[in-house]
Design a protein around this motif. Structure first.
Motif, short mmCIF file in Angstrom:
data_model
loop_
_atom_site.label_atom_id
_atom_site.label_comp_id
_atom_site.label_asym_id
_atom_site.label_seq_id
_atom_site.Cartn_x
_atom_site.Cartn_y
_atom_site.Cartn_z
N VAL A 1 0.84 -1.20 0.00
CA VAL A 1 0.00 0.00 0.00
C VAL A 1 0.88 1.25 0.00
O VAL A 1 0.61 2.22 -0.73
CB VAL A 1 -0.99 0.01 1.19
CG1 VAL A 1 -1.66 1.36 1.35
CG2 VAL A 1 -2.04 -1.09 1.01
N ALA A 2 1.96 1.24 0.77
CA ALA A 2 2.88 2.39 0.79
C ALA A 2 3.52 2.60 -0.58
O ALA A 2 3.66 3.74 -1.05
CB ALA A 2 3.94 2.18 1.87
N MET A 3 3.89 1.49 -1.24
CA MET A 3 4.50 1.62 -2.57
C MET A 3 3.47 2.09 -3.60
O MET A 3 3.80 2.87 -4.49
CB MET A 3 5.14 0.31 -2.99
CG MET A 3 6.43 0.05 -2.21
SD MET A 3 7.33 -1.38 -2.77
CE MET A 3 6.13 -2.67 -2.58
N ASP A 4 2.24 1.62 -3.50
CA ASP A 4 1.17 2.09 -4.38
C ASP A 4 1.02 3.61 -4.22
O ASP A 4 0.95 4.34 -5.21
CB ASP A 4 -0.15 1.38 -4.04
CG ASP A 4 -1.30 1.82 -4.93
OD1 ASP A 4 -1.56 1.14 -5.93
OD2 ASP A 4 -1.94 2.85 -4.62
N THR A 5 1.00 4.06 -2.98
CA THR A 5 0.87 5.49 -2.70
C THR A 5 2.04 6.27 -3.29
O THR A 5 1.85 7.31 -3.94
CB THR A 5 0.79 5.72 -1.17
OG1 THR A 5 -0.34 5.01 -0.66
CG2 THR A 5 0.69 7.20 -0.83
N GLU A 6 3.25 5.76 -3.11
CA GLU A 6 4.44 6.44 -3.62
C GLU A 6 4.46 6.45 -5.16
O GLU A 6 4.75 7.48 -5.77
CB GLU A 6 5.70 5.74 -3.08
CG GLU A 6 6.98 6.44 -3.44
CD GLU A 6 8.21 5.75 -2.86
OE1 GLU A 6 9.33 6.15 -3.26
OE2 GLU A 6 8.08 4.83 -2.06
N PHE A 7 4.14 5.31 -5.76
CA PHE A 7 4.15 5.24 -7.22
C PHE A 7 3.13 6.20 -7.82
O PHE A 7 3.42 6.96 -8.75
CB PHE A 7 3.88 3.82 -7.72
CG PHE A 7 3.77 3.76 -9.23
CD1 PHE A 7 4.91 3.77 -10.01
CD2 PHE A 7 2.53 3.76 -9.84
CE1 PHE A 7 4.81 3.77 -11.40
CE2 PHE A 7 2.43 3.76 -11.22
CZ PHE A 7 3.57 3.75 -12.01
N PHE A 8 1.91 6.19 -7.29
CA PHE A 8 0.87 7.04 -7.88
C PHE A 8 1.02 8.51 -7.52
O PHE A 8 0.50 9.37 -8.24
CB PHE A 8 -0.52 6.48 -7.62
CG PHE A 8 -0.82 5.33 -8.55
CD1 PHE A 8 -1.10 5.57 -9.88
CD2 PHE A 8 -0.76 4.03 -8.11
CE1 PHE A 8 -1.34 4.53 -10.77
CE2 PHE A 8 -1.01 2.97 -8.97
CZ PHE A 8 -1.30 3.23 -10.31
N ALA A 9 1.77 8.83 -6.47
CA ALA A 9 2.12 10.23 -6.22
C ALA A 9 3.05 10.70 -7.35
O ALA A 9 2.90 11.81 -7.87
CB ALA A 9 2.79 10.39 -4.86
N CYS B 1 3.72 13.62 -12.34
CA CYS B 1 4.51 13.44 -13.56
C CYS B 1 6.01 13.31 -13.27
O CYS B 1 6.85 13.80 -14.01
CB CYS B 1 4.24 14.55 -14.57
SG CYS B 1 4.77 14.07 -16.24
N ASP B 2 6.33 12.64 -12.19
CA ASP B 2 7.73 12.36 -11.86
C ASP B 2 8.13 11.07 -12.59
O ASP B 2 8.07 9.97 -12.05
CB ASP B 2 7.88 12.20 -10.34
CG ASP B 2 9.32 12.04 -9.90
OD1 ASP B 2 10.19 11.72 -10.75
OD2 ASP B 2 9.58 12.19 -8.69
N LEU B 3 8.51 11.24 -13.85
CA LEU B 3 8.84 10.09 -14.70
C LEU B 3 10.08 9.34 -14.22
O LEU B 3 10.17 8.11 -14.37
CB LEU B 3 9.01 10.53 -16.15
CG LEU B 3 7.74 11.12 -16.79
CD1 LEU B 3 8.06 11.72 -18.16
CD2 LEU B 3 6.64 10.08 -16.90
N LYS B 4 11.01 10.06 -13.62
CA LYS B 4 12.22 9.42 -13.09
C LYS B 4 11.84 8.43 -11.99
O LYS B 4 12.33 7.30 -11.95
CB LYS B 4 13.18 10.48 -12.57
CG LYS B 4 14.49 9.91 -12.06
CD LYS B 4 15.44 11.00 -11.59
CE LYS B 4 16.71 10.34 -11.09
NZ LYS B 4 17.41 11.13 -10.11
#
Length: 159
Positions: A42-50, A55-58
Protein backbone atom coordinates in the motif's frame (compact mmCIF):
# COMPACT_ATOMS: atom_id res chain seq x y z
CA UNK A 1 -58.93 -24.31 -4.84
CA UNK A 2 -60.03 -24.08 -1.25
CA UNK A 3 -59.01 -21.28 1.09
CA UNK A 4 -57.00 -23.83 3.13
CA UNK A 5 -55.02 -24.90 0.07
CA UNK A 6 -54.32 -21.29 -0.90
CA UNK A 7 -53.11 -20.51 2.66
CA UNK A 8 -50.80 -23.56 2.67
CA UNK A 9 -49.45 -22.59 -0.74
CA UNK A 10 -48.91 -18.98 0.43
CA UNK A 11 -47.12 -20.17 3.61
CA UNK A 12 -44.93 -22.51 1.54
CA UNK A 13 -43.96 -19.69 -0.85
CA UNK A 14 -43.20 -17.21 1.97
CA UNK A 15 -41.23 -19.88 3.87
CA UNK A 16 -39.20 -20.74 0.77
CA UNK A 17 -38.41 -17.07 0.18
CA UNK A 18 -37.34 -16.63 3.81
CA UNK A 19 -35.04 -19.67 3.66
CA UNK A 20 -33.47 -18.64 0.35
CA UNK A 21 -32.85 -15.09 1.58
CA UNK A 22 -31.29 -16.24 4.82
CA UNK A 23 -28.85 -18.58 3.06
CA UNK A 24 -27.42 -15.98 0.65
CA UNK A 25 -23.77 -15.51 1.54
CA UNK A 26 -22.61 -12.00 2.25
CA UNK A 27 -19.22 -11.06 0.82
CA UNK A 28 -16.65 -11.42 3.55
CA UNK A 29 -14.46 -8.53 4.50
CA UNK A 30 -10.89 -8.70 3.20
CA UNK A 31 -8.27 -9.40 5.84
CA UNK A 32 -4.65 -9.50 4.63
CA UNK A 33 -2.77 -12.79 4.99
CA UNK A 34 0.33 -10.79 5.87
CA UNK A 35 -0.33 -7.38 7.45
CA UNK A 36 3.30 -6.28 7.10
CA UNK A 37 3.35 -7.07 3.36
CA UNK A 38 -0.01 -5.35 2.92
CA UNK A 39 1.31 -2.13 4.52
CA UNK A 40 4.47 -2.28 2.40
CA UNK A 41 2.56 -2.70 -0.89
CA UNK A 42 0.00 0.00 0.00
CA UNK A 43 2.88 2.39 0.79
CA UNK A 44 4.50 1.62 -2.57
CA UNK A 45 1.17 2.09 -4.38
CA UNK A 46 0.87 5.49 -2.70
CA UNK A 47 4.44 6.44 -3.62
CA UNK A 48 4.15 5.24 -7.22
CA UNK A 49 0.87 7.04 -7.88
CA UNK A 50 2.12 10.23 -6.22
CA UNK A 51 4.87 10.14 -8.87
CA UNK A 52 2.26 9.33 -11.53
CA UNK A 53 0.02 12.24 -10.50
CA UNK A 54 2.94 14.70 -10.32
CA UNK A 55 4.51 13.44 -13.56
CA UNK A 56 7.73 12.36 -11.86
CA UNK A 57 8.84 10.09 -14.70
CA UNK A 58 12.22 9.42 -13.09
CA UNK A 59 10.52 7.98 -10.00
CA UNK A 60 8.07 5.94 -12.10
CA UNK A 61 11.03 4.56 -14.07
CA UNK A 62 12.55 3.30 -10.82
CA UNK A 63 9.41 1.31 -10.05
CA UNK A 64 8.98 -0.39 -13.44
CA UNK A 65 10.86 -3.58 -14.22
CA UNK A 66 12.86 -3.62 -17.45
CA UNK A 67 10.63 -6.53 -18.48
CA UNK A 68 7.35 -4.72 -17.71
CA UNK A 69 4.09 -5.92 -19.23
CA UNK A 70 1.26 -3.39 -19.12
CA UNK A 71 -2.17 -4.69 -20.13
CA UNK A 72 -4.78 -1.99 -20.69
CA UNK A 73 -8.31 -2.87 -21.75
CA UNK A 74 -8.47 0.11 -24.12
CA UNK A 75 -4.82 0.52 -25.09
CA UNK A 76 -3.75 -3.11 -25.40
CA UNK A 77 -0.41 -4.56 -24.31
CA UNK A 78 2.76 -2.51 -23.88
CA UNK A 79 6.07 -4.20 -23.09
CA UNK A 80 8.44 -1.26 -23.44
CA UNK A 81 9.30 0.59 -20.24
CA UNK A 82 10.40 3.56 -22.36
CA UNK A 83 7.15 3.41 -24.34
CA UNK A 84 5.02 3.34 -21.19
CA UNK A 85 6.84 6.37 -19.78
CA UNK A 86 6.56 8.26 -23.08
CA UNK A 87 2.83 7.49 -23.28
CA UNK A 88 2.42 8.64 -19.67
CA UNK A 89 4.21 11.90 -20.42
CA UNK A 90 2.15 12.50 -23.57
CA UNK A 91 -1.30 11.39 -22.36
CA UNK A 92 -1.32 11.67 -18.56
CA UNK A 93 0.98 14.44 -17.33
CA UNK A 94 -1.06 17.46 -16.30
CA UNK A 95 -4.18 15.93 -17.83
CA UNK A 96 -5.24 13.07 -15.55
CA UNK A 97 -5.18 12.40 -11.81
CA UNK A 98 -5.52 8.94 -10.31
CA UNK A 99 -7.56 8.47 -7.12
CA UNK A 100 -7.54 5.23 -5.20
CA UNK A 101 -10.94 3.95 -4.03
CA UNK A 102 -10.43 3.88 -0.24
CA UNK A 103 -10.32 0.40 1.25
CA UNK A 104 -10.20 -1.34 -2.14
CA UNK A 105 -6.64 -2.69 -2.05
CA UNK A 106 -6.08 -6.40 -1.47
CA UNK A 107 -2.58 -7.88 -1.35
CA UNK A 108 -1.67 -11.54 -1.71
CA UNK A 109 1.83 -12.94 -1.24
CA UNK A 110 3.30 -15.03 -4.07
CA UNK A 111 5.94 -17.49 -2.84
CA UNK A 112 9.46 -16.87 -4.16
CA UNK A 113 8.25 -13.90 -6.22
CA UNK A 114 6.63 -11.10 -4.25
CA UNK A 115 3.00 -10.06 -4.21
CA UNK A 116 -0.06 -9.28 -6.26
CA UNK A 117 -2.11 -6.18 -5.53
CA UNK A 118 -5.77 -5.87 -6.53
CA UNK A 119 -7.70 -2.63 -6.22
CA UNK A 120 -10.03 -0.05 -7.64
CA UNK A 121 -9.37 3.52 -8.70
CA UNK A 122 -10.73 6.41 -10.72
CA UNK A 123 -8.98 8.74 -13.12
CA UNK A 124 -10.08 12.36 -13.18
CA UNK A 125 -9.65 14.17 -16.48
CA UNK A 126 -8.28 17.52 -15.29
CA UNK A 127 -9.69 19.30 -18.35
CA UNK A 128 -13.27 18.34 -17.43
CA UNK A 129 -15.54 20.12 -14.99
CA UNK A 130 -14.76 19.34 -11.35
CA UNK A 131 -18.24 17.89 -10.86
CA UNK A 132 -17.80 15.32 -13.66
CA UNK A 133 -17.90 11.85 -12.17
CA UNK A 134 -15.33 9.22 -13.06
CA UNK A 135 -16.02 5.53 -13.56
CA UNK A 136 -14.36 3.13 -11.16
CA UNK A 137 -11.74 0.95 -12.80
CA UNK A 138 -10.08 -2.20 -11.51
CA UNK A 139 -6.36 -2.86 -11.48
CA UNK A 140 -3.89 -5.63 -10.74
CA UNK A 141 -0.21 -4.99 -10.08
CA UNK A 142 2.40 -7.74 -9.87
CA UNK A 143 5.18 -6.69 -7.49
CA UNK A 144 8.43 -8.66 -7.61
CA UNK A 145 10.98 -8.41 -4.83
CA UNK A 146 14.58 -8.68 -5.99
CA UNK A 147 16.86 -8.65 -2.96
CA UNK A 148 15.38 -5.72 -1.04
CA UNK A 149 13.97 -3.79 -4.01
CA UNK A 150 10.38 -4.05 -5.25
CA UNK A 151 9.59 -3.72 -8.95
CA UNK A 152 6.35 -3.59 -10.90
CA UNK A 153 6.56 -6.42 -13.44
CA UNK A 154 2.97 -6.53 -14.71
CA UNK A 155 -0.02 -4.21 -14.63
CA UNK A 156 -3.57 -4.95 -15.66
CA UNK A 157 -5.78 -1.88 -15.91
CA UNK A 158 -9.50 -2.25 -16.63
CA UNK A 159 -11.97 0.61 -16.91
Amino acid sequence: MSIKTIRKFFILIIGSMFISCSTVKQPKEYVPDNAELYKEIVAMDTEFFAAYNSCDLKKQNEFYSDSIEFFHDQGGLMTSKKGILEATEKNICGKVTRHLVPGSIEVYPIKDFGAIEFGEHTFKNNQESSDTTSRIGKFVIFWQKKESKWEITKVVSLH
